[in-house]
Design a protein around this motif. Sequence first.
Motif, PDB file in Angstrom:
ATOM      1  N   SER A   1     -56.844  71.184  21.989  1.00 52.73           N
ATOM      2  CA  SER A   1     -57.284  69.801  21.780  1.00 52.73           C
ATOM      3  C   SER A   1     -58.638  69.810  21.071  1.00 52.73           C
ATOM      4  O   SER A   1     -59.294  70.848  20.967  1.00 52.73           O
ATOM      5  N   GLY A   2     -59.060  68.629  20.612  1.00 56.17           N
ATOM      6  CA  GLY A   2     -60.355  68.525  19.944  1.00 56.17           C
ATOM      7  C   GLY A   2     -61.499  69.000  20.827  1.00 56.17           C
ATOM      8  O   GLY A   2     -62.372  69.755  20.389  1.00 56.17           O
ATOM      9  N   GLY A   3     -61.467  68.581  22.093  1.00 57.47           N
ATOM     10  CA  GLY A   3     -62.531  68.978  23.026  1.00 57.47           C
ATOM     11  C   GLY A   3     -62.549  70.476  23.260  1.00 57.47           C
ATOM     12  O   GLY A   3     -63.613  71.088  23.347  1.00 57.47           O
ATOM     13  N   GLU A   4     -61.346  71.067  23.345  1.00 58.90           N
ATOM     14  CA  GLU A   4     -61.263  72.519  23.532  1.00 58.90           C
ATOM     15  C   GLU A   4     -61.777  73.258  22.291  1.00 58.90           C
ATOM     16  O   GLU A   4     -62.470  74.275  22.402  1.00 58.90           O
ATOM     17  N   GLN A   5     -61.435  72.736  21.111  1.00 58.19           N
ATOM     18  CA  GLN A   5     -61.921  73.368  19.879  1.00 58.19           C
ATOM     19  C   GLN A   5     -63.450  73.305  19.809  1.00 58.19           C
ATOM     20  O   GLN A   5     -64.106  74.257  19.385  1.00 58.19           O
ATOM     21  N   GLN A   6     -64.010  72.174  20.251  1.00 56.44           N
ATOM     22  CA  GLN A   6     -65.465  72.065  20.216  1.00 56.44           C
ATOM     23  C   GLN A   6     -66.101  73.045  21.217  1.00 56.44           C
ATOM     24  O   GLN A   6     -67.161  73.596  20.961  1.00 56.44           O
ATOM     25  N   ARG A   7     -65.429  73.274  22.355  1.00 53.50           N
ATOM     26  CA  ARG A   7     -65.929  74.269  23.316  1.00 53.50           C
ATOM     27  C   ARG A   7     -65.917  75.668  22.709  1.00 53.50           C
ATOM     28  O   ARG A   7     -66.836  76.457  22.939  1.00 53.50           O
TER      29      ARG A   7
ATOM     30  N   THR B   1     -69.976  65.187  19.094  1.00 54.45           N
ATOM     31  CA  THR B   1     -68.918  64.422  19.771  1.00 54.45           C
ATOM     32  C   THR B   1     -68.312  63.376  18.847  1.00 54.45           C
ATOM     33  O   THR B   1     -67.507  62.557  19.275  1.00 54.45           O
ATOM     34  N   GLY B   2     -68.670  63.444  17.567  1.00 55.41           N
ATOM     35  CA  GLY B   2     -68.245  62.417  16.610  1.00 55.41           C
ATOM     36  C   GLY B   2     -66.743  62.297  16.433  1.00 55.41           C
ATOM     37  O   GLY B   2     -66.238  61.238  16.070  1.00 55.41           O
ATOM     38  N   ALA B   3     -66.014  63.401  16.696  1.00 61.44           N
ATOM     39  CA  ALA B   3     -64.561  63.372  16.505  1.00 61.44           C
ATOM     40  C   ALA B   3     -63.816  63.324  17.838  1.00 61.44           C
ATOM     41  O   ALA B   3     -62.599  63.464  17.873  1.00 61.44           O
ATOM     42  N   LEU B   4     -64.563  63.135  18.939  1.00 70.76           N
ATOM     43  CA  LEU B   4     -63.937  63.227  20.266  1.00 70.76           C
ATOM     44  C   LEU B   4     -63.841  61.864  20.942  1.00 70.76           C
ATOM     45  O   LEU B   4     -64.645  60.976  20.680  1.00 70.76           O
ATOM     46  N   ASP B   5     -62.866  61.709  21.839  1.00 68.65           N
ATOM     47  CA  ASP B   5     -62.774  60.464  22.599  1.00 68.65           C
ATOM     48  C   ASP B   5     -63.887  60.423  23.643  1.00 68.65           C
ATOM     49  O   ASP B   5     -64.590  61.405  23.877  1.00 68.65           O
ATOM     50  N   TYR B   6     -64.031  59.271  24.281  1.00 71.78           N
ATOM     51  CA  TYR B   6     -65.148  58.992  25.191  1.00 71.78           C
ATOM     52  C   TYR B   6     -65.350  60.073  26.251  1.00 71.78           C
ATOM     53  O   TYR B   6     -66.423  60.676  26.361  1.00 71.78           O
ATOM     54  N   ASN B   7     -64.298  60.369  27.022  1.00 72.59           N
ATOM     55  CA  ASN B   7     -64.458  61.305  28.138  1.00 72.59           C
ATOM     56  C   ASN B   7     -64.649  62.748  27.675  1.00 72.59           C
ATOM     57  O   ASN B   7     -65.435  63.492  28.260  1.00 72.59           O
ATOM     58  N   THR B   8     -63.925  63.119  26.616  1.00 76.61           N
ATOM     59  CA  THR B   8     -64.072  64.477  26.085  1.00 76.61           C
ATOM     60  C   THR B   8     -65.470  64.653  25.507  1.00 76.61           C
ATOM     61  O   THR B   8     -66.099  65.705  25.674  1.00 76.61           O
ATOM     62  N   GLY B   9     -65.963  63.609  24.846  1.00 69.79           N
ATOM     63  CA  GLY B   9     -67.319  63.647  24.296  1.00 69.79           C
ATOM     64  C   GLY B   9     -68.354  63.833  25.388  1.00 69.79           C
ATOM     65  O   GLY B   9     -69.292  64.619  25.260  1.00 69.79           O
TER      66      GLY B   9
END
Length: 233
Positions: free
Chosen positions: A140-146, A166-174
């Motif tokens: 997921s996007g959040g995992e990729q950012q991690r 967090t510009g490409a992530l949804d609220y909670n993932t951000g």
Amino acid sequence: MSYIVFDNVTKEYKTGEVITRALRGVSFSIEKGEFAVIVGPSGAGKTTTLNLLGGMESATSGTIYVDGRCVSAMSKRELTAYRRYDIGFVFQFYNLIQNLTALENVEIATQLSRNPLDAAELLREVGLEDRMKNFPAQLSGGEQQRVAIARALAKSPKLLLCDEPTGALDYNTGKAVLRLLQQTCREKGMTVVVITHNQAITPMADKIIRIKNGVAERVEINRNVRPIEEIEW
Ligand SMILES: Nc1ncnc2c1ncn2[C@@H]1O[C@H](COP(=O)(O)OP(=O)(O)O)[C@@H](O)[C@H]1O
Ligand SMILES: [Mg+2]
């Protein structure tokens, strides 16, 4: 002297006949181990400030110090070493290598380092113990950012610089990614600078640098830092 000093820094871009004054005299300082947030509207000069701090571009005038060294006076060769060994970057769109696994993406950064951290251990710390063998497209996007954060930390940089992470992530993932960055700052004593256009997250920062029209309009020290969980927007 502060760990990071920007003293009356200007940056002009020339495109043909047109000159854009991206920074018109930016001054601020950041202490070692601080979690600093740079906020401001689009086009204000946030990315330019971060790129100068990270040695990706050179200032037109003014001076930049990091850890007692004058970055604005470095030669091309010195800047290359500075970017390679001292700076960890995190970008909005992760910039992972698509045909390498999460683990391999982090390992490749350890090869650039003089004293690298353990790639698998870093992925464990960012909560991706079970995803190490996955390719970016399987995350997921959040995992990729991690993964991108683990990669940036792999060379144990002096500074972690994040441009709209967090510009490409949804609220909670951000929120979860911001929590991870704040934790990294606290637990590793890492100096972390995060760019955002989201005013709401400033209460989680130790220092807030407000940039508008190429000037640091206000620099605040936050004496009442709040965990990201308590912040809503
Ligand atoms: N490489 C470049 N060439 C020309 N103009 C640029 C370049 N990079 C940024 N700018 C201009 O400098 C100003 C500040 O940009 P930037 O630092 O990217 O703002 P922000 O990150 O706050 O949105 C903008 O007007 C932008 O168009
Ligand atoms: Mg920007």
